[in-house]
Write a protein that holds these residues in place. Structure first.
Motif, short mmCIF file in Angstrom:
data_model
loop_
_atom_site.label_atom_id
_atom_site.label_comp_id
_atom_site.label_asym_id
_atom_site.label_seq_id
_atom_site.Cartn_x
_atom_site.Cartn_y
_atom_site.Cartn_z
N GLU A 1 19.69 -36.54 -36.42
CA GLU A 1 20.20 -37.23 -37.28
C GLU A 1 22.01 -37.47 -36.91
O GLU A 1 22.41 -38.38 -37.11
CB GLU A 1 20.08 -36.86 -38.87
CG GLU A 1 20.88 -36.93 -39.74
CD GLU A 1 20.64 -38.43 -40.32
OE1 GLU A 1 20.90 -38.99 -41.35
OE2 GLU A 1 19.25 -39.03 -39.89
N TRP A 2 22.31 -36.47 -36.69
CA TRP A 2 23.64 -36.13 -35.63
C TRP A 2 23.78 -37.07 -34.92
O TRP A 2 25.46 -37.46 -34.77
CB TRP A 2 24.12 -34.52 -35.93
CG TRP A 2 24.12 -33.42 -36.95
CD1 TRP A 2 23.45 -33.42 -37.31
CD2 TRP A 2 25.15 -33.71 -37.91
NE1 TRP A 2 23.69 -32.12 -38.42
CE2 TRP A 2 24.88 -32.83 -38.56
CE3 TRP A 2 26.65 -33.63 -37.59
CZ2 TRP A 2 25.76 -32.26 -39.46
CZ3 TRP A 2 27.69 -33.53 -38.08
CH2 TRP A 2 27.07 -32.47 -39.18
N LYS B 1 24.57 -39.88 -36.41
CA LYS B 1 25.67 -40.75 -36.91
C LYS B 1 27.01 -40.55 -35.82
O LYS B 1 27.43 -41.42 -35.85
CB LYS B 1 26.27 -39.12 -38.19
CG LYS B 1 25.33 -39.38 -39.52
CD LYS B 1 25.73 -37.31 -40.34
CE LYS B 1 24.67 -38.56 -41.10
NZ LYS B 1 24.78 -36.82 -41.86
#
Length: 1044
Positions: A271-272, A275
């Motif tokens: 997820e990081w 992003k």
């Protein structure tokens, strides 16, 4: 699914339900970790009556292994077909079953096909086609090439050939994208990207080799992109006099710091990382827009002196033609650009993290190729219309009155600038001379630097994520057992932390090298090798025409895929020929390694499908060719029982056929079909697997019949396919014929009669210790089964499924009860039996070993077409038998031994068969000794009728009561033939007692004339107390010829 067992003539079926008036109720399967898979309800509502059948259900089609160790099962055909008594009016069947992990490593399969549907609410991150594929591919394709080298490429090649360079690159990637789309929509795709698709299509050999190369290429690509970023940073430091140590060392320092930060982002979770990719994409898009905006902003005089103008038709026309300099060619320019297009697998590499890989990969990849290709063309054409190839940067180099515009800088001359000096000395500005043209053309220069940073970091981040994911998938398949350590994942997303660390170490190692100019083309070739195999996989799967090849994506063509594979191979050599050779060399070595190791996997690859199609085609072609004596080879039907029961028989058959002939190990299951079918079906795959693992080049076949003879008759008639049909029967000698009973002897001799009827060459092997080791094999299997049960019990009695260590490890004493119970059933045999078994095992492995120096004695007594001579010759050509020399013995008439020897010598020479000696035995017709004949009479005594001393009525009654016994009339009729067998044994004892093997012509018993027990007595007395003896009788058709 547990199988049915016959008990007392009735079937105890698992489908019984104890409920009286209610339809069966099916509980949801209890999966671990609170996950579950819904089970279809009863089919009563669908069909109006209670039935064991099930309606179609996706859970029935999942892989056998699942994360929970359970799977949904449909009723077996036996459960639907076998007769059973319906009890209490109900029918039920288990909806799930524990997978039998026998033969596996004990871990359930984690194939995506069998995995439990992911609960996205539980925190596991899955990406759609935009964030998961489109964004990643665009970021990987938009590399530093866009801002630093694209202007240089268009300067050398002109925008005409520049378009060709970009279009050709896009053609390669588009064809690959189409092929990849077809593959990934032909079933569920799990993690592993290119490796997964290639391995499941072409098999573990190709997949394992390219998977390792591809993972390494991604790991080193991280270093390439990071060094590209570091070089840009160091250039800025150099411009501002902020160098810390030196240029090279500063690149190393900045590169190492950068890769540490990227690793932290990757390890933090997908997820990081996603992003961060979005932020980098925004920066990159702004930088690209900034370039186009800059082309419309009115330029200053200084920019004009540096060769930058607004859109001008004359500049655009002048930059159309190529102007290659400094030894550059179209191919060298293409080689520099193509690595920019090698990012199309960025989305596929994280296929395990996509919500719908089948839909996301084709859509995202092809759209990314279209967008990035259009962007490269637009940016390239824009700078070609606004920037000249050469400029001095001197604002005073303007056209004076009366100057004629000619030479290489006509467009600049027409716009009022004189750059003619660049033809004499190298200038610093222009498309060809300055790599920072994009920064100068843009509206705001620092944005281009930010875009360069974004392009390098996004590509590095994508590669840093891809390499561990691909490597983890490769390690999970356990193709390279030494790498299985890296298969473990952590956290909700099963992150390959160990793979991240390994990728980090590899990246830092190459960053510290500093100069990656030599390694860069190797990596490009690694990517291209992957593309070539993806295209070839699509072609291969289509060519095989397997019914399992049903891709949902239809916009592909098998020949286009093949052209794409060839094009990728050509491009590899265009980029760098030695790097291409190195790539192929590494791939071939890895392929050979995996091929030799033979990983225990079966993915239904197209290689298997093509092999099958080729086999059928070759078998059909062969069926149209008449047999010829020169092409005769023994194709053996060996009555071995189970593959492990008679190893000596199987090894001899294998020595005769090796890789060059057909060998079928056959077993007959005697008894009612309902009782034997289950055992037969269970043993089919097990026996064939054992043959493959022990490298016996043989097939296994089994039949279930009421008697041994019926089964053998079926095998003799129906085995084989076309010309690939057995022509020789190999059977062991029935040592216990005197105690086996009438039916068993009649069945055995009947098989020999059937073989002669069907014109088979017939071989009987006799060894002093015997052949059958099935009782030893069964005892061994019992012990192994007991050990497995003990291990399972140990695991159950430990906390956490047997994973406890140290203080939490439970005692194993409690599980000894399983082993004790099972061992008590089969106590150790007495000492004399143990020694017999030991000698039997030693003898049974005799033909597996290299034979000592000695002889193979061939007693060619009757001309059977040459099979008795051909088979021992074939044995001498095998490595294990090469030290055994042929000796030929023939029967001769007294007084003409030398003449008979010369005739046989001439015949053997014409057959081109080497033998050390030819012996003519002229005393075979001498009556046997009284002692030998007395032993024969004692042997047949229990089976003789002795009717001669009775009156006619009594004799007739005795014959009617015991039709199988040997009559006095029969003994008298065949007295000479009986004497011959007894005498032959004496001669064999005299001449061949020390031979490695004895080959003897087999006597034939005429049907209806010679009783079965007399024939068995002949075979017994002929081969008694001898080294391994093989009785041979050909089908009396020539198998040898001296014609060319």
């Amino acid at each position: 699914m547990e199988r049915l067992r016959s008990v007392g003539g009735e079937h105890d079926n698992l489908g019984f339900d104890s409920t009286l008036d209610e339809p069966p109720v099916y509980q949801e399967t209890d999966f671990s970790d609170a996950d579950h898979r819904a089970v279809r309800p009863s089919v009563v509502s669908a069909f109006g009556h209670d039935t064991l059948d099930r309606v179609p259900n996706i859970d029935f089609y999942r892989n056998a292994g699942s994360v929970s160790g359970h799977r949904a099962v449909r009723p077996s055909l036996q459960e639907l077909h076998d007769v059973f008594q319906k009890q209490n009016g109900g029918i039920s069947v288990p909806d799930t079953v524990n997978d039998d992990d026998e033969g596996s490593d004990g871990t359930p399969s984690d194939d995506l096909e069998s995995a439990i549907p992911t609960d996205t609410k539980g925190g596991t991150i899955k990406f759609g086609w935009i964030r998961g594929v489109l964004v990643r591919c665009m970021l990987n394709i938009w590399g530093v090439m866009l801002f630093i080298r694209l202007s240089w490429i268009f300067g050398h090649s002109g925008w005409g050939l520049g378009i060709v360079v970009i279009v050709l690159s896009c053609v390669v990637t588009t064809i690959t994208g189409l092929s990849m789309s077809a593959i990934c929509t032909n079933g569920v795709v799990r993690g592993g990207g290119a490796y997964y698709m290639i391995s499941r299509s072409l098999g573990p050999e190709f997949g394992g080799s390219i998977g390792l190369i591809f993972a390494l290429a991604n790991a080193v690509a991280v270093a390439l992109y990071v060094v590209g970023f570091a070089e840009t940073v160091v250039e800025l430091l150099l411009d501002n006099d902020l160098i810390m140590v030196s240029v090279v060392n500063d690149i190393r320092i900045v590169g190492c710091i950068t890769v540490v930060l990227l690793l932290a982002i990757s390890v933090a979770g997908m997820e990081w990382e996603a992003k961060a990719q979005i932020v980098l994409l925004v920066i990159l898009l702004v930088a690209i827009v900034n370039v186009f905006v800059g082309t419309f902003i009115p330029v200053t005089d200084q920019k004009k002196a540096e060769g930058i103008f607004n859109y001008q038709a004359n500049i655009f026309l002048e930059n159309f033609t190529p102007d290659f300099r400094d030894g550059e060619t179209f191919f060298s320019v293409f080689a520099i650009f193509f690595p920019a297009a090698t990012g199309i697998l960025a989305g596929a590499n994280i296929s395990g993290d996509l919500r719908d890989p089948q839909g996301a990969i084709p859509k995202g990849t092809l759209l990314a190729i279209l967008i990035t290709g259009f962007t490269y063309l637009a940016v390239g054409l824009s700078v070609s219309a606004t920037v000249v190839r050469n400029a001095t940067g001197n604002i005073s180099d303007i056209i004076t009155a009366g100057m004629v515009c000619n030479g290489s800088s006509v467009a600049a001359c027409e716009l009022g600038y004189d750059f003619s000096s660049c033809a004499v000395e190298k200038c610093k500005f222009g498309l060809i001379n300055n790599n920072q043209v994009m920064t100068m053309v843009s509206g705001f220069g620092p944005l281009i630097i930010a875009g360069t940073f974004s392009a390098t970091l996004s590509s590095a981040l994508a590669s840093l994520v891809s390499a561990p994911k691909v490597f983890q998938a490769l390690c999970k398949d356990n193709i390279y057992k030494i790498l299985h350590y890296f298969a473990k994942g952590y956290g909700k997303n099963n992150e390959p932390i160990r793979g991240y660390v390994l990728t980090f170490i590899i990246s830092v190692g190459f960053i510290l090298v500093g100069d990656l100019n030599i390694i860069a083309p190797i990596i490009s070739n690694f990517f291209l090798a992957s593309y070539a195999l993806i295209n070839f996989s699509c072609f291969h799967a289509s060519y095989a025409m397997s019914p399992g090849w049903r891709p949902a994506y239809k916009f592909y063509n098998m020949w286009l895929s093949l052209a794409g594979a060839v094009l990728c191979c050509v491009v590899m050599f265009v980029i760098n020929w030695w790097a291409a050779l190195l790539t192929y060399g590494i791939e071939i070595l890895l392929y050979i390694y995996v091929k030799v190791k033979k990983p225990d996997v079966n993915w239904g690859s197209s290689t298997q499908a093509v092999t099958f199609v080729s086999s059928v085609s070759n078998a059909l072609s062969l069926s149209g060719v008449e047999d010829h004596v020169k092409n005769f080879r023994p194709q053996i039907l060996a009555m071995t029982g189970s593959a492990r029961s008679r190893p000596a028989l199987l090894d001899l058959a294998h020595s005769l056929t090796k890789n060059y002939g057909l060998c079928i190990a056959c077993q007959v299951f005697e008894g009612p079909r309902s009782e034997t079918l289950e055992e037969m079906n269970a043993g089919m795959e097990k026996n064939q697997l054992w043959l493959r693992k022990t490298e016996r080049k043989a097939f296994y076949a089994a039949v279930a019949c009421n008697s041994f003879r019926e089964g053998a008759e079926s095998l003799l008639q129906a085995s084989g396919l076309g010309r690939m049909k057995p022509n020789t029967l190999l059977i062991g000698f029935q040592r216990n014929w005197r105690t086996a009973g009438t039916e068993a002897v009649q069945s055995y001799v009947g098989v020999l009669h059937d073989a002669f009827d069907f014109e088979y060459g017939t071989l009987i092997l006799r060894m002093k210790q015997g052949l059958d080791v099935s009782h030893i094999v069964e005892a061994e299997e019992e012990m192994l089964k007991a050990a497995r049960e003990q291990q399972a019990l140990d695991k159950e009695m430990m906390p956490n499924g047997g994973k406890a260590k140290g203080l939490f490890r439970k005692s194993k004493k409690s599980s000894k009860q399983v082993l004790t119970t099972r061992v008590s059933v089969c106590d150790p045999p007495p000492q004399h039996v143990a020694k017999m078994n030991e000698r039997l095992l030693e003898a049974s492995s005799q033909f597996q070993k290299k034979q000592p120096k000695g002889t193979i004695d061939v007693w060619w007594l009757f001309d059977d077409g040459g099979l008795t001579l051909l088979l021992p010759y074939i044995l001498t050509t095998r490595k294990k038998w090469k030290d055994s020399k042929l000796r030929i013995f023939v029967a001769g008439q007294p007084g003409r031994c030398e003449q008979d020897k010369q005739e046989m010598k001439l015949l053997v020479e014409k057959f081109r068969i080497n033998c050390t000696d030819i012996n003519v035995v002229d005393n075979i017709n001498v009556p046997p000794s009284a002692d030998s004949y007395k032993k024969f009479e004692d042997m047949i005594e229990p089976f003789c009728l002795h009717e001669a001393s009775k009156d006619t009525a009594q004799a007739g009654a005795m014959r009617k009561e015991h039709p199988w016994k040997i009559t006095d009339e029969e003994l008298s009729t065949f007295e000479e033939k009986t004497n011959l067998q007894v005498r032959l044994n004496e001669v064999l004892q005299e001449h061949s007692k020390s031979a490695n093997m004895i080959i003897v012509s087999m006597p034939i018993a005429r049907k209806g004339s010679v009783s079965d027990f007399l024939y068995m007595a002949w075979l017994d007395v002929l081969t008694k107390d001898l080294p391994p003896t093989l009785l041979i009788r050909g089908n009396h058709k020539s198998v040898l010829t001296f014609y060319s």
